[in-house]
Design a protein around this motif. Structure first.
Motif, PDB file in Angstrom:
ATOM      1  N   UNK A  32      46.934  44.926  41.773  1.00  0.00           N
ATOM      2  CA  UNK A  32      46.396  45.734  42.865  1.00  0.00           C
ATOM      3  C   UNK A  32      46.237  44.959  44.175  1.00  0.00           C
ATOM      4  N   UNK A  33      45.612  43.770  44.209  1.00  0.00           N
ATOM      5  CA  UNK A  33      45.453  43.091  45.507  1.00  0.00           C
ATOM      6  C   UNK A  33      46.776  42.795  46.223  1.00  0.00           C
ATOM      7  N   UNK A  34      47.807  42.249  45.559  1.00  0.00           N
ATOM      8  CA  UNK A  34      49.050  42.018  46.303  1.00  0.00           C
ATOM      9  C   UNK A  34      49.731  43.302  46.792  1.00  0.00           C
ATOM     10  N   UNK A  66      47.606  37.261  46.787  1.00  0.00           N
ATOM     11  CA  UNK A  66      48.358  36.658  45.682  1.00  0.00           C
ATOM     12  C   UNK A  66      47.451  35.771  44.840  1.00  0.00           C
ATOM     13  N   UNK A  67      46.610  34.988  45.508  1.00  0.00           N
ATOM     14  CA  UNK A  67      45.681  34.120  44.785  1.00  0.00           C
ATOM     15  C   UNK A  67      44.696  34.961  43.965  1.00  0.00           C
ATOM     16  N   UNK A  68      44.137  36.007  44.578  1.00  0.00           N
ATOM     17  CA  UNK A  68      43.198  36.872  43.856  1.00  0.00           C
ATOM     18  C   UNK A  68      43.883  37.527  42.656  1.00  0.00           C
ATOM     19  N   UNK A  69      45.123  37.968  42.841  1.00  0.00           N
ATOM     20  CA  UNK A  69      45.863  38.563  41.733  1.00  0.00           C
ATOM     21  C   UNK A  69      46.108  37.583  40.605  1.00  0.00           C
ATOM     22  N   UNK A  79      33.493  37.768  39.032  1.00  0.00           N
ATOM     23  CA  UNK A  79      33.780  39.191  39.221  1.00  0.00           C
ATOM     24  C   UNK A  79      35.275  39.466  39.050  1.00  0.00           C
ATOM     25  N   UNK A  80      36.114  38.551  39.544  1.00  0.00           N
ATOM     26  CA  UNK A  80      37.562  38.719  39.369  1.00  0.00           C
ATOM     27  C   UNK A  80      37.961  38.552  37.902  1.00  0.00           C
ATOM     28  N   UNK A  81      37.342  37.610  37.210  1.00  0.00           N
ATOM     29  CA  UNK A  81      37.609  37.422  35.779  1.00  0.00           C
ATOM     30  C   UNK A  81      37.207  38.655  34.972  1.00  0.00           C
TER      31      UNK A  81
END
Length: 180
Positions: free
Chosen positions: A149-151, A115-118, A138-140
């Motif tokens: 996608x991550x969640x 959730x945090x990564x998303x 990289x996430x930005x």
């Protein structure tokens, strides 16, 4: 069955009380508090959004409000799923493979991280702080739509762990399902 729980709100403390896994107990507290926080934020945001759009006729706004509620539910349901699975297992005495409770907690923590990564991926450009972190940069760099996608992947992992570790056909595992 006097010690049984009643619905979702009773299942959370039931899972925390009946598991032998300290990892699941910690996840029970963290996951329940996070789910409550997300539900509160989504509810308050929906109330504000409805107040701001009261003069608008139906159609797209009504549809988008319902999607907002569904998105909030999609964030809370996988957070509570490990707790609900563990509570059901202990209440019914379902046979599972060793480490079930602990591994379900790991799946829940993975969903929290996803959730945090998303959220980092889908953050608007004006809210992104400059950072020297390679991971955050990289996430930005990913498109904002990739924040889903991550969640979704982590939610699938939670359900896959449950189905992988349950014992079907009434067979009893060799070792009891004791955890850390």
């Amino acid at each position: 069955m006097a010690d049984s729980y009643r619905g979702v709100f009773g299942a959370i403390p039931y899972a925390i009380r009946h598991t032998e896994s300290w990892t699941m107990r910690v996840y029970g507290v963290v996951g329940a508090l996070t789910a409550g926080l997300i539900a509160t934020v989504v509810t308050l945001a929906l109330v504000v959004w409805m107040a701001e759009t009261t003069d608008v006729q139906g159609g797209t706004f009504l549809f988008s409000r319902s999607l907002y509620v569904i998105a909030g539910f999609a964030a809370v349901a996988p957070l509570l799923a490990p707790l609900l699975f563990v509570a059901r297992r202990h209440r019914r005495g379902d046979p599972v493979k060793p480490g079930y409770d602990r591994k379900m907690a790991y799946g829940g923590f993975l969903f929290l991280l996803s959730l945090y990564a998303g959220l980092v991926i889908s953050a608007p450009a004006e809210l992104r702080d400059p950072t020297e972190s390679v991971v955050v940069n990289a996430l930005y760099a990913l498109p904002q739509l990739a924040g889903v996608v991550p969640p979704v992947a982590a939610a699938l992992v939670v359900f896959a762990v449950h189905y992988r570790l349950r014992v079907t056909g009434g067979a009893v595992p060799d070792d009891p399902a004791t955890d850390d």
